[in-house]
Write a protein that holds these residues in place. Structure first.
Motif, PDB file in Angstrom:
ATOM      1  N   LEU A   1       0.823  -1.213   0.000  1.00  0.00           N
ATOM      2  CA  LEU A   1       0.000   0.000   0.000  1.00  0.00           C
ATOM      3  C   LEU A   1       0.859   1.268   0.000  1.00  0.00           C
ATOM      4  CD1 LEU A   1      -2.879  -0.940   2.475  1.00  0.00           C
ATOM      5  CD2 LEU A   1      -2.840  -1.090  -0.016  1.00  0.00           C
ATOM      6  N   ILE A   2       1.949   1.267   0.749  1.00  0.00           N
ATOM      7  CA  ILE A   2       2.811   2.452   0.810  1.00  0.00           C
ATOM      8  C   ILE A   2       3.510   2.690  -0.531  1.00  0.00           C
ATOM      9  CG2 ILE A   2       4.856   3.461   1.916  1.00  0.00           C
ATOM     10  CD1 ILE A   2       4.073   1.990   4.457  1.00  0.00           C
ATOM     11  N   SER A   3       3.856   1.618  -1.231  1.00  0.00           N
ATOM     12  CA  SER A   3       4.643   1.747  -2.465  1.00  0.00           C
ATOM     13  C   SER A   3       3.805   2.130  -3.679  1.00  0.00           C
ATOM     14  CB  SER A   3       5.375   0.430  -2.756  1.00  0.00           C
ATOM     15  OG  SER A   3       4.450  -0.621  -2.956  1.00  0.00           O
ATOM     16  N   THR A   4       2.479   2.194  -3.549  1.00  0.00           N
ATOM     17  CA  THR A   4       1.639   2.526  -4.702  1.00  0.00           C
ATOM     18  C   THR A   4       1.825   3.981  -5.124  1.00  0.00           C
ATOM     19  OG1 THR A   4      -0.237   3.113  -3.300  1.00  0.00           O
ATOM     20  CG2 THR A   4      -0.109   0.841  -4.064  1.00  0.00           C
ATOM     21  N   ILE A   5       1.655   4.211  -6.426  1.00  0.00           N
ATOM     22  CA  ILE A   5       1.685   5.557  -7.007  1.00  0.00           C
ATOM     23  C   ILE A   5       0.438   5.692  -7.867  1.00  0.00           C
ATOM     24  CG2 ILE A   5       2.925   7.153  -8.523  1.00  0.00           C
ATOM     25  CD1 ILE A   5       5.493   5.644  -7.778  1.00  0.00           C
ATOM     26  N   SER A   6      -0.231   6.824  -7.770  1.00  0.00           N
ATOM     27  CA  SER A   6      -1.512   6.981  -8.445  1.00  0.00           C
ATOM     28  C   SER A   6      -1.334   7.490  -9.866  1.00  0.00           C
ATOM     29  CB  SER A   6      -2.412   7.943  -7.664  1.00  0.00           C
ATOM     30  OG  SER A   6      -3.654   8.066  -8.312  1.00  0.00           O
ATOM     31  N   LEU A   7      -1.570   6.615 -10.830  1.00  0.00           N
ATOM     32  CA  LEU A   7      -1.579   7.048 -12.233  1.00  0.00           C
ATOM     33  C   LEU A   7      -2.683   8.066 -12.487  1.00  0.00           C
ATOM     34  CD1 LEU A   7      -0.940   3.747 -14.207  1.00  0.00           C
ATOM     35  CD2 LEU A   7       0.385   5.837 -14.389  1.00  0.00           C
ATOM     36  N   SER A   8      -3.764   7.967 -11.713  1.00  0.00           N
ATOM     37  CA  SER A   8      -4.894   8.874 -11.915  1.00  0.00           C
ATOM     38  C   SER A   8      -4.543  10.317 -11.578  1.00  0.00           C
ATOM     39  CB  SER A   8      -6.090   8.423 -11.065  1.00  0.00           C
ATOM     40  OG  SER A   8      -5.755   8.388  -9.693  1.00  0.00           O
ATOM     41  N   ILE A   9      -3.455  10.538 -10.836  1.00  0.00           N
ATOM     42  CA  ILE A   9      -2.984  11.895 -10.540  1.00  0.00           C
ATOM     43  C   ILE A   9      -1.786  12.251 -11.413  1.00  0.00           C
ATOM     44  CG2 ILE A   9      -2.043  13.412  -8.764  1.00  0.00           C
ATOM     45  CD1 ILE A   9      -4.963  12.732  -8.355  1.00  0.00           C
ATOM     46  N   VAL A  10      -0.883  11.300 -11.603  1.00  0.00           N
ATOM     47  CA  VAL A  10       0.349  11.555 -12.350  1.00  0.00           C
ATOM     48  C   VAL A  10       0.059  11.926 -13.807  1.00  0.00           C
ATOM     49  CG1 VAL A  10       2.471  10.502 -13.228  1.00  0.00           C
ATOM     50  CG2 VAL A  10       1.794  10.132 -10.856  1.00  0.00           C
ATOM     51  N   VAL A  11      -0.803  11.148 -14.472  1.00  0.00           N
ATOM     52  CA  VAL A  11      -1.062  11.382 -15.901  1.00  0.00           C
ATOM     53  C   VAL A  11      -1.665  12.760 -16.168  1.00  0.00           C
ATOM     54  CG1 VAL A  11      -2.380  10.598 -17.910  1.00  0.00           C
ATOM     55  CG2 VAL A  11      -1.208   8.933 -16.462  1.00  0.00           C
ATOM     56  N   PRO A  12      -2.751  13.168 -15.476  1.00  0.00           N
ATOM     57  CA  PRO A  12      -3.281  14.520 -15.743  1.00  0.00           C
ATOM     58  C   PRO A  12      -2.288  15.633 -15.416  1.00  0.00           C
ATOM     59  CG  PRO A  12      -4.884  13.199 -14.534  1.00  0.00           C
ATOM     60  CD  PRO A  12      -3.597  12.444 -14.510  1.00  0.00           C
ATOM     61  N   THR A  13      -1.499  15.458 -14.353  1.00  0.00           N
ATOM     62  CA  THR A  13      -0.525  16.491 -13.988  1.00  0.00           C
ATOM     63  C   THR A  13       0.546  16.645 -15.054  1.00  0.00           C
ATOM     64  OG1 THR A  13      -0.898  15.964 -11.644  1.00  0.00           O
ATOM     65  CG2 THR A  13       1.042  17.266 -12.177  1.00  0.00           C
ATOM     66  N   LEU A  14       1.048  15.520 -15.590  1.00  0.00           N
ATOM     67  CA  LEU A  14       2.039  15.582 -16.658  1.00  0.00           C
ATOM     68  C   LEU A  14       1.457  16.208 -17.916  1.00  0.00           C
ATOM     69  CD1 LEU A  14       3.832  12.101 -16.328  1.00  0.00           C
ATOM     70  CD2 LEU A  14       4.657  14.330 -15.556  1.00  0.00           C
ATOM     71  N   LYS A  15       0.212  15.894 -18.222  1.00  0.00           N
ATOM     72  CA  LYS A  15      -0.428  16.466 -19.408  1.00  0.00           C
ATOM     73  C   LYS A  15      -0.640  17.964 -19.235  1.00  0.00           C
ATOM     74  CE  LYS A  15      -3.297  14.181 -21.923  1.00  0.00           C
ATOM     75  NZ  LYS A  15      -2.394  13.738 -23.000  1.00  0.00           N
ATOM     76  N   ASP A  16      -0.999  18.392 -18.035  1.00  0.00           N
ATOM     77  CA  ASP A  16      -1.148  19.835 -17.785  1.00  0.00           C
ATOM     78  C   ASP A  16       0.177  20.565 -17.990  1.00  0.00           C
ATOM     79  OD1 ASP A  16      -3.812  19.670 -17.271  1.00  0.00           O
ATOM     80  OD2 ASP A  16      -3.629  19.703 -15.086  1.00  0.00           O
ATOM     81  N   LYS A  17       1.262  19.900 -17.626  1.00  0.00           N
ATOM     82  CA  LYS A  17       2.587  20.504 -17.768  1.00  0.00           C
ATOM     83  C   LYS A  17       3.099  20.422 -19.193  1.00  0.00           C
ATOM     84  CE  LYS A  17       5.748  22.451 -15.119  1.00  0.00           C
ATOM     85  NZ  LYS A  17       5.465  23.638 -14.307  1.00  0.00           N
ATOM     86  N   GLY A  18       2.516  19.511 -20.000  1.00  0.00           N
ATOM     87  CA  GLY A  18       2.924  19.369 -21.390  1.00  0.00           C
ATOM     88  C   GLY A  18       4.231  18.642 -21.585  1.00  0.00           C
ATOM     89  N   ILE A  19       4.585  17.719 -20.671  1.00  0.00           N
ATOM     90  CA  ILE A  19       5.886  17.044 -20.746  1.00  0.00           C
ATOM     91  C   ILE A  19       5.738  15.530 -20.801  1.00  0.00           C
ATOM     92  CG2 ILE A  19       7.116  18.908 -19.578  1.00  0.00           C
ATOM     93  CD1 ILE A  19       6.974  17.298 -17.018  1.00  0.00           C
ATOM     94  N   THR A  20       4.550  15.048 -21.143  1.00  0.00           N
ATOM     95  CA  THR A  20       4.317  13.597 -21.125  1.00  0.00           C
ATOM     96  C   THR A  20       5.274  12.860 -22.047  1.00  0.00           C
ATOM     97  OG1 THR A  20       1.987  14.047 -20.690  1.00  0.00           O
ATOM     98  CG2 THR A  20       2.557  11.813 -21.363  1.00  0.00           C
ATOM     99  N   ASN A  21       5.560  13.411 -23.224  1.00  0.00           N
ATOM    100  CA  ASN A  21       6.354  12.701 -24.226  1.00  0.00           C
ATOM    101  C   ASN A  21       7.846  13.006 -24.155  1.00  0.00           C
ATOM    102  OD1 ASN A  21       4.081  11.441 -25.382  1.00  0.00           O
ATOM    103  ND2 ASN A  21       3.595  13.300 -26.535  1.00  0.00           N
ATOM    104  N   THR A  22       8.283  13.766 -23.152  1.00  0.00           N
ATOM    105  CA  THR A  22       9.708  14.018 -22.982  1.00  0.00           C
ATOM    106  C   THR A  22      10.348  12.864 -22.210  1.00  0.00           C
ATOM    107  OG1 THR A  22       9.387  15.186 -20.886  1.00  0.00           O
ATOM    108  CG2 THR A  22       9.253  16.498 -22.917  1.00  0.00           C
TER     109      THR A  22
END
Length: 604
Positions: free
Chosen positions: A132-153
């Motif tokens: 449980l501690i080691s989990t990372i939320s894709l549901s937060i990471v993906v939108p944040t990266l897309k907002d920043k515009g750096i997903t494909n870097t």
């Protein structure tokens, strides 16, 4: 009345999802991600706030579909080309390798925190707590990266893959943990069947996607590709639930399959727009709306355990990410360490499983969920404030094989245009002229692939074989292409050997070039004058999804630059002010070099 009540809650959520980005833009609060505001709005209007949003059947269903679709998009966002180690420069990390190492370190540190919690008497099973501690939320990471515009870097892909590996591995390990706890040894076998099905569906889809009959059926009104994607998502969601895994695992695998099929950027944008335009905001609103903070904070044990939970989330991610400093800046490294602790979906699902198995108490469940929600609010804000607005891209590197008067003049001009140029030659006399040029000139005993492999040729963005020996040019070009170089150009004056070239190698013929130049001089003399001016023409690819379907007249960053042509697939468009650009378009732009560089950054 119940139906009207459901529609009212849905109307409030959809209306706010439309207004929130506009308000943030007007207030210039770029540091605040949209997903964070949506969660906070859900808290204020849901059970813990004004009670205007109710968890009814409509919103519950749409929220579940939003999470499923978000996991599908997470799989779709993976750039499998970045896994190729051969094409990576020594100064760049391979995202897959770095992400895998990072996750192993995350798992070890999480295990240390779980054992500490067991020693303090706060948890019963440290191994379950480690997951449980080691989990990372894709549901937060993906939108944040897309907002920043750096997903494909490379930087964005490394963050994304770390979250993917963490989510993917913990989903599998959690399923195996439940199986062994219940003495159900058939579940690991069923999970294996799931991945076998993924392989066969991918192979079948690969043939299906290239079927000419499908191309004829896929008219504007039919949208067969979109229908197939949704059928694929639901198929794997159902299959995952049948084998005892989480539905989000199936949705993620469906996204991986579609990504491997290499869909067009326009089709990918179409899928992304639907998710982030409708379903996904509902999921984030309902995360906040369904939280009952009054009951959670009413327990003193939760308040004691909560700080340790939050510390474990951040320390277990921040310490492993410090190894990224070798390839990224301090701000980027710390930014990744701030974003990766965000966790949500698997915590909610995992704590429900742990409560059912009796390995965690309701107090621990409450602390884990509250810590997850707080991490989802804090982490994206810290990431936005830490990471620079634009991630610097490396200079494009060109290796010219062969040295003569024309090649040296070309190398000098390319160096002036900002390229990193290197010339490889077998002429010993060139050593005497090396000091006259601002780029390296490497002299070899023979210009054979065996000799060139001792140097950094395969890490180039372009390899150009320009010797006077055509068979040698063919060998060099095929070697470079098989070594992972994306752009390979081979000089060849006769067409007899063109069939010997590997697919994807571009052919350069001096005879054809001279004929075309003479034809241009006769038919279009003004065009040649324009090409000879300092303001040259450049190709710029539209990758910024925010610019999709924008009119050229509305692109203020073009300034004095002129869009000459638009290449869209196999079509060539003559642009005007009312022309809409699309993701994947290649724009031929005439203008000052520095201005074009700014345009490239805006469209990246």
């Amino acid at each position: 009345m119940e139906g009207n009540h459901s529609v009212l809650s849905l109307t409030i959520v959809v209306t706010l999802s439309f207004l929130i980005p506009i308000i943030l833009h007007r207030l210039r609060w770029r540091f605040l991600p949209v997903v964070v505001v949506e969660i906070i709005a859900g808290l204020l209007l849901g059970k813990s706030g004004l009670g205007l949003i109710h968890d009814d059947q409509w919103l519950s269903l749409l929220s579940s579909l939003g999470l499923i679709y978000l996991m599908f998009l997470s799989g779709l966002e993976i750039d499998f080309e970045s896994f190729r180690v051969k094409s990576k420069k020594p100064s760049q990390a391979n995202p897959l390798v770095l992400s895998a190492v990072t996750f192993v370190l995350i798992l070890l540190i999480s295990c240390g925190f779980a054992l500490l919690m067991q020693w303090l008497g706060l948890v019963r099973d440290p191994w379950f707590m480690t997951l449980l501690i080691s989990t990372i939320s894709l549901s937060i990471v993906v939108p944040t990266l897309k907002d920043k515009g750096i997903t494909n870097t490379p930087y964005g892909q490394t963050i994304l893959l770390t979250a993917v590996i963490s989510d993917f591995a913990t989903m599998i390990l959690l399923s195996l943990y439940v199986a062994f706890s219940a003495n159900n040894l058939t579940k690991p076998f069923l999970l294996l069947i799931l991945f076998v099905v993924v392989f066969f569906v991918y192979r079948f889809s690969l043939r299906f996607a290239t079927n000419k009959l499908i191309e004829r059926i896929s008219r504007e009104s039919v949208q067969l590709g979109t229908r197939g994607v949704f059928a694929l998502i639901l198929f794997f969601v159902v299959l995952s639930e049948e084998v005892g895994a989480e539905s989000i695992l199936g949705a993620f695998l469906a996204g991986v399959i579609v990504s491997l099929l290499a869909p067009s950027k326009e089709f990918t944008h179409q899928l992304t727009s639907f998710g982030f335009g409708f379903l996904i905001p509902i999921f984030f609103f309902m995360v906040g709306a369904t939280m009952e903070l009054h009951n959670l904070f009413g327990d003193a044990n939760v308040l004691l355990l909560l700080p340790l939970i939050i510390i474990s989330y951040y320390v277990s991610k921040l310490l492993p990410v410090l190894i990224w400093r070798k390839w990224f800046s301090w701000k980027e490294t710390l930014g990744a360490g701030f974003l990766l602790p965000s966790t949500l979906s698997l915590i909610i699902a995992g704590t429900a499983v742990g409560l059912e198995l009796g390995v965690i108490s309701e107090n621990v469940q409450a602390a884990l969920i509250v810590g997850a929600v707080l991490s989802c609010v804090i982490s994206p804000i810290l990431f936005q404030r830490t990471v620079p607005e634009h991630v610097e891209t490396s200079t494009r590197k060109i290796s010219l094989i062969g040295a003569n008067t024309i090649n040296l003049a070309l190398a000098k001009q390319l160096h002036q245009d900002g390229y990193e140029v290197a010339i490889y030659t077998s002429d010993p006399s060139s050593d005497q002229q090396e000091r006259n040029y601002p780029f390296p000139m490497v002299t070899l005993s023979a210009l054979e692939p065996e000799e060139l492999s001792n140097y950094d040729v395969l890490n180039s963005d372009y390899v150009v074989a320009l010797t006077s020996d055509e068979p040698l040019n063919v060998r060099i070009a095929n070697w470079a292409k098989s070594g992972g170089v994306e752009n390979v150009i081979c000089r060849m004056d006769s067409e007899q050997r063109s069939e010997e070239l590997t697919e994807g190698v571009q052919l350069f013929s001096t005879f054809l070039s001279n004929r075309l130049l003479l034809q241009v001089l006769i038919e279009y003399p003004s065009l040649l004058k324009m090409l000879e001016k300092d303001d040259c023409m450049y190709e710029v690819t539209v990758n910024n999804e925010r610019l999709h379907n924008r009119f050229i007249r509305d692109l203020s960053f073009l300034d004095d630059a002129l869009v000459i042509r638009i290449f869209r697939g196999n079509d060539l468009l003559i642009p005007h002010g009312n022309t809409q650009i699309r993701v994947g378009d290649i724009l031929l732009i005439s203008g000052d070099k520095e201005l074009v560089r700014q345009i490239e950054r805006a469209m990246a």
